[in-house]
Design a protein around this motif. Structure first.
Motif, PDB file in Angstrom:
ATOM      1  N   ILE A  72       0.837  -1.205   0.000  1.00 46.35           N
ATOM      2  CA  ILE A  72       0.000   0.000   0.000  1.00 46.35           C
ATOM      3  C   ILE A  72       0.870   1.252   0.000  1.00 46.35           C
ATOM      4  O   ILE A  72       0.613   2.214  -0.751  1.00 46.35           O
ATOM      5  CB  ILE A  72      -0.945   0.007   1.222  1.00 46.35           C
ATOM      6  N   ILE A  73       1.914   1.261   0.826  1.00 46.03           N
ATOM      7  CA  ILE A  73       2.796   2.431   0.899  1.00 46.03           C
ATOM      8  C   ILE A  73       3.496   2.653  -0.438  1.00 46.03           C
ATOM      9  O   ILE A  73       3.623   3.789  -0.910  1.00 46.03           O
ATOM     10  CB  ILE A  73       3.820   2.269   2.052  1.00 46.03           C
ATOM     11  N   ALA A  74       3.932   1.562  -1.075  1.00 45.18           N
ATOM     12  CA  ALA A  74       4.579   1.673  -2.389  1.00 45.18           C
ATOM     13  C   ALA A  74       3.614   2.227  -3.415  1.00 45.18           C
ATOM     14  O   ALA A  74       3.985   3.081  -4.242  1.00 45.18           O
ATOM     15  CB  ALA A  74       5.105   0.306  -2.824  1.00 45.18           C
ATOM     16  N   ASP A  75       2.375   1.761  -3.385  1.00 47.37           N
ATOM     17  CA  ASP A  75       1.361   2.246  -4.324  1.00 47.37           C
ATOM     18  C   ASP A  75       1.136   3.751  -4.132  1.00 47.37           C
ATOM     19  O   ASP A  75       1.041   4.511  -5.109  1.00 47.37           O
ATOM     20  CB  ASP A  75       0.063   1.469  -4.102  1.00 47.37           C
ATOM     21  N   LEU A  76       1.075   4.179  -2.869  1.00 48.59           N
ATOM     22  CA  LEU A  76       0.917   5.606  -2.580  1.00 48.59           C
ATOM     23  C   LEU A  76       2.125   6.407  -3.083  1.00 48.59           C
ATOM     24  O   LEU A  76       1.979   7.493  -3.649  1.00 48.59           O
ATOM     25  CB  LEU A  76       0.744   5.824  -1.073  1.00 48.59           C
ATOM     26  N   ALA A  77       3.332   5.844  -2.881  1.00 47.40           N
ATOM     27  CA  ALA A  77       4.553   6.530  -3.316  1.00 47.40           C
ATOM     28  C   ALA A  77       4.575   6.684  -4.839  1.00 47.40           C
ATOM     29  O   ALA A  77       4.985   7.726  -5.365  1.00 47.40           O
ATOM     30  CB  ALA A  77       5.782   5.747  -2.856  1.00 47.40           C
ATOM     31  N   ILE A  78       4.136   5.654  -5.546  1.00 51.12           N
ATOM     32  CA  ILE A  78       4.083   5.713  -7.012  1.00 51.12           C
ATOM     33  C   ILE A  78       3.136   6.826  -7.449  1.00 51.12           C
ATOM     34  O   ILE A  78       3.441   7.603  -8.359  1.00 51.12           O
ATOM     35  CB  ILE A  78       3.676   4.341  -7.590  1.00 51.12           C
ATOM     36  N   MET A  79       1.998   6.935  -6.759  1.00 56.62           N
ATOM     37  CA  MET A  79       1.052   8.020  -7.062  1.00 56.62           C
ATOM     38  C   MET A  79       1.677   9.379  -6.757  1.00 56.62           C
ATOM     39  O   MET A  79       1.558  10.319  -7.547  1.00 56.62           O
ATOM     40  CB  MET A  79      -0.231   7.859  -6.237  1.00 56.62           C
ATOM     41  N   MET A  80       2.326   9.495  -5.592  1.00 53.56           N
ATOM     42  CA  MET A  80       2.933  10.774  -5.186  1.00 53.56           C
ATOM     43  C   MET A  80       4.003  11.221  -6.172  1.00 53.56           C
ATOM     44  O   MET A  80       4.185  12.425  -6.399  1.00 53.56           O
ATOM     45  CB  MET A  80       3.538  10.633  -3.790  1.00 53.56           C
ATOM     46  N   ALA A  81       4.714  10.260  -6.759  1.00 54.14           N
ATOM     47  CA  ALA A  81       5.771  10.590  -7.727  1.00 54.14           C
ATOM     48  C   ALA A  81       5.200  10.869  -9.118  1.00 54.14           C
ATOM     49  O   ALA A  81       5.947  11.198 -10.037  1.00 54.14           O
ATOM     50  CB  ALA A  81       6.776   9.445  -7.796  1.00 54.14           C
ATOM     51  N   GLY A  82       3.877  10.722  -9.257  1.00 53.90           N
ATOM     52  CA  GLY A  82       3.232  10.973 -10.548  1.00 53.90           C
ATOM     53  C   GLY A  82       3.436   9.846 -11.544  1.00 53.90           C
ATOM     54  O   GLY A  82       3.232  10.029 -12.747  1.00 53.90           O
ATOM     55  N   CYS A  83       3.821   8.676 -11.046  1.00 50.58           N
ATOM     56  CA  CYS A  83       4.086   7.535 -11.933  1.00 50.58           C
ATOM     57  C   CYS A  83       2.851   6.627 -12.055  1.00 50.58           C
ATOM     58  O   CYS A  83       1.851   6.834 -11.379  1.00 50.58           O
ATOM     59  CB  CYS A  83       5.275   6.742 -11.416  1.00 50.58           C
ATOM     60  N   VAL A  84       2.959   5.626 -12.903  1.00 52.46           N
ATOM     61  CA  VAL A  84       1.876   4.679 -13.178  1.00 52.46           C
ATOM     62  C   VAL A  84       2.274   3.327 -12.593  1.00 52.46           C
ATOM     63  O   VAL A  84       3.368   2.827 -12.872  1.00 52.46           O
ATOM     64  CB  VAL A  84       1.634   4.551 -14.700  1.00 52.46           C
ATOM     65  N   SER A  85       1.404   2.725 -11.802  1.00 48.61           N
ATOM     66  CA  SER A  85       1.743   1.449 -11.153  1.00 48.61           C
ATOM     67  C   SER A  85       1.439   0.265 -12.062  1.00 48.61           C
ATOM     68  O   SER A  85       0.423   0.243 -12.764  1.00 48.61           O
ATOM     69  CB  SER A  85       0.980   1.307  -9.836  1.00 48.61           C
TER      70      SER A  85
END
Length: 546
Positions: free
Chosen positions: A73-86
């Motif tokens: 979950i934290i990684a998914d949030l970090a990917i969103m925060m960085a503006g990237c696509v998971s």
């Protein structure tokens, strides 16, 4: 309910308004590690900084290979925060499948988390930046924990546009190669609102996340948690699953049919059916037994209990209903972001997948194929415009590939898959789904696949449940033959089952015969066994042991 415009906006709201509330609850080796909203936010912000330090730009793809855990979950949030696509990847895939997805998705980095056998998978990861979680024994590339110590939290989190690409979910693929389903930020926003309206969970509710987060349903449910400010609980391992679920007592619980069958088996191991029937007939004892069983299963607080992803036998739903455990069947798919059909606590018809949700529209094609339209349909399949175009009709409805029928009250019953139909050598089409469902009522059967290409009548290939494995061949043959004898009179002449073949080995993710969401890979099963159909059919026995 707040009107959030993206999953990350929902999380940021709770991070600032309820920073000290527990967000993630992770058991590991007998200990509990929790993250408040503030703590998860800090960890995600530092990881987002680390991703940016790798040279990743907005819109770049970052893969996530892990079992469900707090760090997922934290990684998914970090990917969103960085503006990237998971790019979530099923944690049980083999090296070839992992490589196929990483290459096809053009992932620029991969986060490697909680896994059972990474040694057998690591050759599937190409030469891209890797981040491993030391807590789970990770050693590849950079360590998550080191990055937490060396990076400052990202402060300014730009909110995404609604039509930005949010994630590419690779379908688990019952047929052919996995396909990358593209979903926008808006799709998950719409889906999240629809699920909140449907489930009506209280704010700050408890959720138990154990079905793969790489699957759209579990992802959407956790997205629902972001909206409600929930606490998300995880399981440490299969060995601790029952204890972890009992500890959580979630308000919402979702399981696939095989798990409901396992629950029933577990109950009957401690209380045989005859004794259970007697206890349920005694007024005061009745309530005590039900409450104790619900407590042990972890369902005492559940206000919405779901079975989906595959058909469930009516008899199994009715069995749980006698324990006051009401299982609601629903229907959705990766391509429609789960917004399709559902039964509701006050509007439930066993044997159906419910009525069309208010956020969706549905129709049947002239051939009976279910077609769905909503405001969160996929953007398309990644790098496959031809296949994307083939999935929609001229009115913009998604063609699901499922065959169904509506009753006069508007409840939908799924009767089969377009691609599952087969012809016997008599030239008549057979849809196996409902036949399989009827035979699977036998509790000695774990999995079933009805086949018949090239032979006069269909046969049923089955794997055994624990109760089936404990019986002698003679007793088991009698049980299976009796079930077929009960089912056949209700079938058309060309559909009647001629033989049951008991498989030597189970069909699993590991041997490539089920998807990670436990659906049978019919094509793979047929490819292995079709050469034997004729010889099995010609044997004199009604029940054959492979």
């Amino acid at each position: 309910m707040q009107n959030f415009k993206s999953p990350i906006e929902a999380f940021l709201y709770w991070e600032s308004h309820e920073p000290n509330q527990v967000f993630l609850h992770q058991p590991i080796s007998g200990k509990i590690i929790t993250h408040t909203y503030a703590e998860a936010g800090q960890e995600a912000r530092k990881l987002a900084s680390a991703l940016k330090s790798l040279g990743l730009n907005s819109g770049d793809h970052v893969a996530l290979l892990s079992k469900n855990c707090s760090q997922w979950i934290i990684a998914d949030l970090a990917i969103m925060m960085a503006g990237c696509v998971s790019i979530p990847i099923y944690p049980t895939l083999n090296a070839n499948s992992i490589e196929q997805i990483l290459v096809h998705s053009e992932s620029k980095a991969v986060i490697i988390g909680k896994l059972d056998d990474f040694e057998s998978q690591k050759n599937g990861i190409p030469n891209i930046p890797k981040i491993s979680i030391g807590l789970y024994g990770g050693k590849e590339g950079q360590l998550w924990e080191d990055l937490q110590n060396t990076h400052q939290p990202l402060q300014d989190i730009p909110l995404p546009n609604s039509d930005d690409l949010h994630t590419i979910i690779y379908t688990s693929g019952t047929t052919g190669d996995p396909k990358g389903v593209m979903h926008t930020v808006n799709n998950f926003t719409v889906s999240g609102k629809a699920l909140v309206n449907l489930i009506k969970m209280p704010p700050k509710s408890r959720q138990f996340s154990y079905l793969p987060l790489a699957h759209v349903a579990e992802r959407a449910i956790c997205n629902n948690g972001y909206v409600l400010g929930s606490t998300i609980y995880f399981s440490d391992s299969m060995a601790t699953f029952a204890k972890d679920l009992e500890h959580c007592q979630p308000h919402f619980f979702f399981a696939v049919p095989r798990i409901w069958a396992k629950f029933k088996e577990k109950i009957l191991t401690s209380i045989p059916q005859k004794k259970l029937n007697t206890l349920l007939m005694i007024p005061i004892v009745n309530s005590m037994v039900k409450n104790k069983l619900k407590q042990k299963l972890g369902l005492k607080s559940a206000i919405f209990i779901v079975s989906a992803a595959a058909p469930i036998a009516d008899s199994l739903v009715e069995w749980f209903k006698k324990l006051d455990i009401i299982i609601l069947q629903g229907y959705g798919m990766t391509e429609d972001c789960c917004v399709s059909h559902f039964n509701l606590p006050n509007d439930n018809k066993i044997g159906t997948v419910g009525k069309t949700l208010s956020e969706a529209q549905a129709k049947l094609s002239p051939e009976g194929e279910i077609c769905v339209k909503n405001k969160c349909l996929m953007k398309g399949y990644y790098k496959n415009p031809e296949l994307t175009a083939s999935m929609f009709d001229e009115e913009g409805y998604l063609k699901t590939g499922d065959i169904g029928e509506f009753d006069h009250d508007g409840f939908l019953t799924i009767t089969g898959r377009v691609k599952d139909q087969f012809k016997t050598d008599k030239g008549k089409y057979i849809s196996p789904s409902l036949i399989e469902l009827s035979i699977s009522k036998n509790s000695d059967i774990e999995q079933i696949c009805v086949v018949g290409t090239g032979i006069p009548q269909p046969i049923a290939l089955v794997t055994l449940s624990e109760s089936g494995k404990s019986k002698s061949k003679e007793s088991l043959s009698k049980s299976l033959f009796q079930t077929v004898s009960n089912v056949n009179p209700n079938l058309a002449k060309h559909e009647k089952i001629e033989k049951i073949v008991v498989m030597k080995e189970e069909w699993t993710v590991a041997n490539g015969l089920t998807t990670p969401s436990l659906k049978l890979k019919r094509n793979a099963i047929e490819k292995i066994h079709q050469p034997y159909y004729e010889s099995w059919f010609n044997l004199k026995e009604n029940v054959i042991f492979e």
